[in-house]
Design a protein around this motif. Structure first.
Motif, mmCIF file in Angstrom:
data_model
loop_
_atom_site.group_PDB
_atom_site.id
_atom_site.type_symbol
_atom_site.label_atom_id
_atom_site.label_comp_id
_atom_site.label_asym_id
_atom_site.label_seq_id
_atom_site.Cartn_x
_atom_site.Cartn_y
_atom_site.Cartn_z
ATOM 1 N N SER A 42 0.653 -1.104 -0.097
ATOM 2 C CA SER A 42 -0.158 0.206 0.048
ATOM 3 C C SER A 42 0.879 1.298 0.033
ATOM 4 O O SER A 42 0.705 2.409 -0.688
ATOM 5 C CB SER A 42 -0.860 0.041 1.229
ATOM 6 N N PHE A 94 -6.846 1.242 1.610
ATOM 7 C CA PHE A 94 -6.457 1.299 3.013
ATOM 8 C C PHE A 94 -4.848 1.369 3.161
ATOM 9 O O PHE A 94 -4.186 0.843 2.303
ATOM 10 C CB PHE A 94 -6.870 0.131 3.714
ATOM 11 N N SER A 95 -4.356 1.959 4.294
ATOM 12 C CA SER A 95 -3.116 1.972 4.429
ATOM 13 C C SER A 95 -2.389 0.640 4.822
ATOM 14 O O SER A 95 -1.074 0.522 4.552
ATOM 15 C CB SER A 95 -2.703 2.994 5.742
ATOM 16 N N ALA A 126 -8.397 5.371 2.111
ATOM 17 C CA ALA A 126 -9.822 4.931 2.425
ATOM 18 C C ALA A 126 -10.712 6.145 2.697
ATOM 19 O O ALA A 126 -11.923 5.931 3.274
ATOM 20 C CB ALA A 126 -9.958 3.791 3.271
ATOM 21 N N ALA A 168 -15.275 -2.338 3.910
ATOM 22 C CA ALA A 168 -14.455 -2.366 5.094
ATOM 23 C C ALA A 168 -14.466 -3.550 6.099
ATOM 24 O O ALA A 168 -13.375 -4.235 6.094
ATOM 25 C CB ALA A 168 -14.805 -1.312 5.972
#
Length: 545
Positions: free
Chosen positions: A39, A93-94, A61, A262
């Motif tokens: 990511s 997302f990270s 996100a 999620a």
């Protein structure tokens, strides 16, 4: 002795729990480390690309909550957040390479991903893309979910085989005989049904007709004959259990997919196998079981599976099986397994039924809003193809019926049946304009946005068939309503011919007026149908000319 055995069993249990805890912690740590590494690299590659417009959209996100708030107006939301930009990013997302999505409105970029670098961009990896996971949950395996190019395990050989088999049904001989005759026959059935609904001065909504349901039944009956060799008569009011189950499954799959972004990613990353891991493990299965939308999806797919079983069984038991030329028989003759062909039935329905029905529904919506357009179209039809005069490919061509062709293309421009589509990059790439794309990012092309670009189409919300007269077929990448490149829709010509056939047959005899008081928007499916006052319907009064 007994106490010793009990102590030993307790130690085994404790040690097993500890071992599993260590095993699980290592799994989760490794996934987090790997996901964070991938990511971080993706964000670095994308650092020069602007984020979509919206509060928090530049954060990992940060757009998902905004998406969920705007789910009921998803296409207009995308139009707003992409306005004025050839491409913009939604960061994932990270701690995961999902769901990074690049939203493209530039024809050069569309051409790049669908044609020039076709092998790099294909259907998403369902272990990364939760929405696509539930799309596969709905449709199973088949041509719509089959990968090609470097993202496939067989370099696209299976997809190529499916494509070649499917193409056989669309040859010119079939088009000039079977397809043409079926569309005309079924359009006449629909016209006679609507004539029985004629009103002069409607007294109440009891006189109204759900024209969208009529079109879905018309296209369903046509496709059942052409693709499956079976005659149905839903356009005459016969109950369409299969079609209703298909629509409900379609909507449930899309809604549940968005709601699950999620949770799906949390289960796949933060829970050890078998409670989590790839595709969410037991936790995802429990989450699905508790979801009303997913339970609806499962109920509907049981109905669809039962009907697909029947179609395949009847085809295989047909004494003339080897002579049949419908698409179902062609796949079975090509030695695809019965289980696979059952899943292909769903793909063929969504391709042949939904898209053309959506086109016809939105076209009539525009005709009811623009009565002058409806009158001019009727005049052209009565001049060129009055009642009793036969229709064929030539008589419905843009040269012979320019205004009809303009009406069809204008409806496709404003209301594309598939308003949003995407491909995932399976290699790093550079797009036109110098935009860098990291591996595992999805690049979406958005026909809904592109058709409403004021620079390409002045006053884009005005329904003007004259834009397409004289007709010059737009480049596929500038008008990607039917995709473009090697995966362009095989049934494009069939769909346009079917829509023109129905339009001529109905407008020869029928005039449409919108029932007042309807709040019109689009529905919840992958394809863009009409929703009126919260229901998937479009009510009209049908009148004689």
């Amino acid at each position: 002795m007994e106490e010793s055995k009990g102590t030993l069993a307790k130690k085994i249990v404790i040690n097993s729990v500890i071992a599993y805890g260590v095993f699980g912690a290592v799994q989760v740590f490794y996934r987090l480390w790997k996901g964070f590494t991938v990511s971080s690299r993706m964000r670095e590659v994308l650092k020069d690309m602007p984020a979509t417009k919206g509060a928090g959209h530049d954060a990992p996100a940060g757009w998902i909550r905004d998406l969920q708030r705007n789910l009921y107006r998803l296409h207009d939301w995308r139009l707003e957040i992409c306005e004025g930009r050839p491409i913009s990013k939604n960061l994932g997302f990270s701690w995961s390479p999902a769901p990074y999505t690049l939203l493209a409105n530039d024809p050069a970029i569309v051409r790049h991903i669908l044609k020039d670098e076709f092998s790099k961009y294909t259907k998403p990896d369902s272990s990364i893309d939760p929405f696509f996971y539930y799309f596969e949950d709905f449709l199973g395996s088949g041509i719509f979910v089959q990968k090609h190019g470097v993202g496939s395990e067989d370099d696209g050989q299976e997809w190529t085989k499916m494509r070649k088999v499917s193409a056989q049904i669309f040859n010119r001989k079939n088009f000039n005989s079977m397809m043409q005759d079926v569309f005309i026959e079924k359009a006449e059935v629909l016209r006679r049904f609507l004539e029985r609904k004629f009103v002069s001065e409607p007294a109440s909504n009891a006189d109204a007709v759900d024209i969208q349901a009529c079109f879905f039944n018309f296209t369903f009956d046509s496709i059942m004959r052409i693709f499956f060799g079976e005659d149905t008569n839903t356009a005459e009011g016969q109950k369409n259990t299969y079609g209703q189950a298909f629509d409900d499954a379609n909507a449930a799959s899309r809604t549940h997919g968005v709601d699950s972004i999620a949770p799906f990613m949390i289960f796949t990353t933060f829970l050890p196998w078998p409670f989590g891991g790839k595709n969410g493990g037991f936790a995802r299965a429990i989450y699905d079981f508790l979801s009303p939308q997913h339970r609806q999806l499962r109920r509907c797919t049981k109905i669809l599976d039962r009907e697909a079983n029947r179609l395949v069984k009847n085809c295989l038991e047909d004494p003339k099986f080897s002579e049949r030329k419908d698409l179902l028989a062609l796949f079975l003759q090509a030695k695809f397994s019965s289980d696979f062909v059952k899943q292909m039935v769903l793909h063929l329905i969504i391709a042949g039924r939904d898209t053309t029905a959506c086109l016809l529904s939105w076209m009539v919506y525009e005709l009811t809003k623009n009565q002058d357009v409806q009158q001019r179209l009727h005049d052209e039809i009565m001049q060129k193809l009055p009642p009793g005069k036969a229709m064929d490919w030539k008589s419905l061509s843009p040269n012979e019926m320019p205004y009809l062709n303009g009406v069809i293309y204008e409806a496709l421009r404003i209301w594309p049946p598939v308003p949003f589509d995407l491909k995932m990059a399976f290699e790093d790439d550079v797009l036109p304009g110098g935009w860098k794309v990291p591996k595992f990012a999805s690049v979406a092309f958005i026909p809904y946005n592109m058709g409403r670009d004021p620079e390409r189409y002045p006053e884009p919300l005005h329904f003007r068939p004259e834009r397409w007269i004289p007709f010059n077929a737009p480049p596929q990448h500038e008008f990607p309503v039917f995709q473009a490149g090697p995966r362009i829709c095989l049934g494009m010509d069939m769909a346009i011919f079917e829509a023109k056939t129905a339009t001529v047959e109905l407008l020869r005899h029928c005039r449409f007026e919108m029932v007042p008081g309807q709040e019109i928007t689009y529905g919840d499916k992958i394809t863009m149908d009409i929703k009126s006052n919260g229901k998937e319907q479009f009510l009209v009064y049908v009148k004689p000319w």
